[in-house]
Design a protein around this motif. Sequence first.
Motif, PDB file in Angstrom:
ATOM      1  N   LYS A 535       0.849  -1.195   0.000  1.00  0.00           N
ATOM      2  CA  LYS A 535       0.000   0.000   0.000  1.00  0.00           C
ATOM      3  C   LYS A 535       0.880   1.239   0.000  1.00  0.00           C
ATOM      4  O   LYS A 535       0.920   1.999   0.953  1.00  0.00           O
ATOM      5  N   GLU A 730      -6.364   8.522  -4.200  1.00  0.00           N
ATOM      6  CA  GLU A 730      -5.680   7.965  -3.024  1.00  0.00           C
ATOM      7  C   GLU A 730      -5.918   8.839  -1.795  1.00  0.00           C
ATOM      8  O   GLU A 730      -6.128   8.337  -0.686  1.00  0.00           O
ATOM      9  N   ARG A 889     -16.138  -7.368  -6.315  1.00  0.00           N
ATOM     10  CA  ARG A 889     -15.137  -6.365  -5.987  1.00  0.00           C
ATOM     11  C   ARG A 889     -13.757  -7.033  -5.877  1.00  0.00           C
ATOM     12  O   ARG A 889     -13.653  -8.251  -5.771  1.00  0.00           O
ATOM     13  N   THR A 891     -11.748  -7.212  -3.463  1.00  0.00           N
ATOM     14  CA  THR A 891     -11.560  -7.979  -2.223  1.00  0.00           C
ATOM     15  C   THR A 891     -12.167  -9.374  -2.304  1.00  0.00           C
ATOM     16  O   THR A 891     -11.821 -10.251  -1.507  1.00  0.00           O
ATOM     17  N   VAL A 927      -9.151   0.342 -10.929  1.00  0.00           N
ATOM     18  CA  VAL A 927      -9.696   0.401  -9.568  1.00  0.00           C
ATOM     19  C   VAL A 927     -11.185   0.073  -9.644  1.00  0.00           C
ATOM     20  O   VAL A 927     -11.864   0.440 -10.606  1.00  0.00           O
ATOM     21  N   ASN A 930     -14.954   0.257  -4.993  1.00  0.00           N
ATOM     22  CA  ASN A 930     -14.488   0.534  -3.632  1.00  0.00           C
ATOM     23  C   ASN A 930     -13.143   1.252  -3.622  1.00  0.00           C
ATOM     24  O   ASN A 930     -12.647   1.622  -2.562  1.00  0.00           O
ATOM     25  N   ASP A 932     -10.289  -0.148  -4.770  1.00  0.00           N
ATOM     26  CA  ASP A 932      -9.191  -1.112  -4.665  1.00  0.00           C
ATOM     27  C   ASP A 932      -8.689  -1.501  -6.055  1.00  0.00           C
ATOM     28  O   ASP A 932      -9.442  -1.479  -7.034  1.00  0.00           O
TER      29      ASP A 932
END
Length: 1013
Positions: A535, A730, A889, A891, A927, A930, A932
Amino acid sequence: MFLNCHTYYSLRYGTLKIRDLLSLGQQNRAIFMALTDINSTSACLEFIRIASEYNVKPVIGVDFRNDAKQHFIMLAENNEGFQNINEYLSAFLHQRQGTKNAEIPSKAKQLPSTFVIYPFASFEGETLAENEFIGVRMDDINRLKFSPWKDKQSKLVILQTVTFQNKKGFNTHRLLRAIDNNTLLSKLPTSEQASENDVFISEEKLKKAFEEFPQLIKNTENLLNRCYISFNFSKETTCNQKSYTTSEDLDFRLLKKLAYAGIHYRYKRPGERVMLRMEKELGIIKEKGFVSYFLINWKILKYARSKGYFYVGRGSGANSIIAYLLRITDVDPVELDLYFERFINLYRKNPPDFDIDFSWQDRNDITDFIFNTFKNTALIAVYNTFKFKASVRELGKVFGLPKEEIDRLSTQDCNFKTLDKLSQLVIVYSQYIQGFPNYLGIHAGGILISEKPIHYYTATFMPPKGYATTQFDMVIAEDIGLYKFDILSQRGLGKIKDAVEIVKQNHPEKKPIDIHDIKRFKEDERIKDLLRNAKAIGCFYVESPAMRMLLRKLQVDDYLGLVAASSVIRPGVAKSGMMREYILRYRFPEKRKEAHPVLLEIMPETYGVMVYQEDVIKVAHHFGGLDLGEADMLRRGMSGKFRSREEFQKVKDQFFNNCKNSGKAEAFTTEVWRQIESFAGYAFAKGHSASYAVESYQSLFLKAYFPLEYMVATLNNGGGFYSVELYVHEARMHGANILQPCVNKGYGATIIDGKDIYIGFDFLQSLESKLIDRIITERNKNGAFESLDNFLERVSIGMEQVTILIKINAFRFTGRNKRELLWEAYMKINKVSFEENVYTLFKQKKIDYKTPSLPHTALEGAFDEMELLGFPLCSPFELLSVASENKVRATHLPNFTGKTVTIEGYLVTTKRTKTTNGQQMYFGTFVDRNGDFVDTVHFPPVANQYRFRGKGIYSITGKVIEEFDCINIEVIKMERLAIIQDPRYSSATVLKNSDGKDKTVTDNRRKTVKHMP
């Protein structure tokens, strides 16, 4: 017999490579050849260096011309004459008259140790100085018979110009001249091109042509015999400034004093290992004559610290403890066990390499300091060459091809055999001139500081930066022992410096940050977490998609691991196939047993995998039996500069012979050499990687504890790997409120107030910088603006510029919508003066216009933002023309490993690469809703069928693959989704939903689909 030879360094005129010219001389048994490129000495030193290989005695000089018109040729009688010619030529190249250099006069200045030759056809004088001659061409012979100069033959010489080899060379020359003149080939004036006779002919043929004038033959031979020039190319000593003080002994005493003074700062209580290494380095530095090189770098960085400039010292010099003690670098070579011989050894001819990175805001001042402090200083040039695509475009224009045809040819999307003749010629000659020098540029950071005047070696030109720049590149400079000081610009340092200041302003209650406390950063748990989970968006060298995935695969969370990752990511390691092997051995200790015992013994820290340049030198030395001198030649060969030179081939042959003689299997030796070769031009020295890692830790600390302030600094320093939009995203992911520029709170740069981030006026496309200055000056002087009316009274502005401010919502403090403000501005803008506002005692009565009620929607605002900023401040997913029901998503992807999924992502960036068989494939970064990351792989069949179509939201269908805990989607199908029609230009009617939010209903008769720009 050849007084006027050109190479292709007669830019956009000559067609011969240096070796090709000498080869022609050798084939025709020429004894002397005079290299006289047009207004250039770029090729002179290389010509001298290799002339003996062709049994040619080199003479050098310059062909002085205005455009293509030859005024005179100057030849150097000796080295002093060459310096005089360089100084004389440089005077013209430094003076600018409009877009061109100063005019060359028709009569040459008298310079010691030089000879001047005027062309017979254009010479108008009657007398000549002792060192001046008239050059007679073969086609001048008949005119000479009837000229008064027939009776003054002692001042006449043969002038056979050599510009090309044959008819194809002449055609190439004409094309280059047409490019230079930006004209069609059919319209190229004969005055702008050479004679078709400017080719190399044998001396016998030349003497035969002038047999009626034997005096000219003798004069020419005598003139060439009087010229002798020599340079030392042995590299036994450097030609850099030899002494920093007044003597070399005093230099060494100062270096030793500074090294001992630095012990307490760096080590407090040094152990025996530190002291032994320091003394060993001092001895070798003195013996090799590199003392002044260290002291000059120390002086530069001492000045930088006095100005508060951030810098990073890297390169091979980072392996030196003396550099660490002098604060040239911040990497402890003892802690990292950096290979001393990579830095410096008794076999090494050239000084160590210090790459000093400064903030882009500070480098110009550092360069000024160097030029003002040291006497013989110049920047180094680079040769910007013709690339194939650019050549196709240039030649396409020269042949008069239509733009569509030129576009097609430049993409090579055509069958050569089916092309018409002109198009075929474009392709043929584009390939032929590929690699020809086109113009001189400036090296990214190389500066020469010479013992002798720079003009002893070369002429200089004056680019817009305003610093004298050599006419040769760093390879030629090193050939004669001139080694550059690298003063580089890097935006990452500007981000760190600015972020520290922004934190101080936004958090005055916190104690000042010690950004140099790297030891504490290495143990910080937040930083470890950022590294493990990749990250690190915005952080120096660790934010790219490739690095993000590598960090995830390695799960690095310590300094040494990051140092290795910084080098593993380089193409050399990846190309050799050893990146994957390193990851396996790093993650799974049992895999380390698979390493070859010899390589594991040489490189235990990297598990028998070559990761750093030092590893290559270790393998060459311990495995291949090369001595350190040969290993150092291999190191230089790896840089790519010397790959074509015979020295590198000799080292390769020696490596294989040594391995064979020591009984090593040929197949294994070949595999090891393959890995070595894959490093060419790419591998990092360990100290270099360690220096990068230090800067990474500084940026990681700021990202971990002050993410919003760090993102603001990132935006204000030109971003990083990604576009501005991603850094805004970001910041939002870390809780920021992203706000449009505001005339009452905004500045040119982006600012932060608590968690509110105001985008800077500088990010608005087409907004004038002078207007930004006026707004800020007026606001600081007379307070906040009360209304649009008040703003128009106080700031001189035109309708176009105020429209930009209104559209971006910079007047939102008024509480009125943009359409009403635009109406008001249009009615009033022509009533105000466009001169600077002058305050008077009595205010004029305002004219009030009744503004109609004009509705405006948030969606219109998003399209205004895309127009002015390049991206919307809302989520781009809100602009889909058909609301998505896809729930997948990023995740969720680990739960679908091996399965096919469809996910939607907003495109961030792409990377194009080629497979082993040369087919194009892509990697994509998106991206999701969400915020990510979604990473994709597009193999050639899919890449050809489903192409990227610019920014926008894509529906991606593919197989979820996992490798070392890193998730990717192997794409099967992809399409860009449509977004709503721009409501500003549609017949949409604005309604209100039951929840009070805007709802747009569009007239179906005019319904169209518009994609994201």
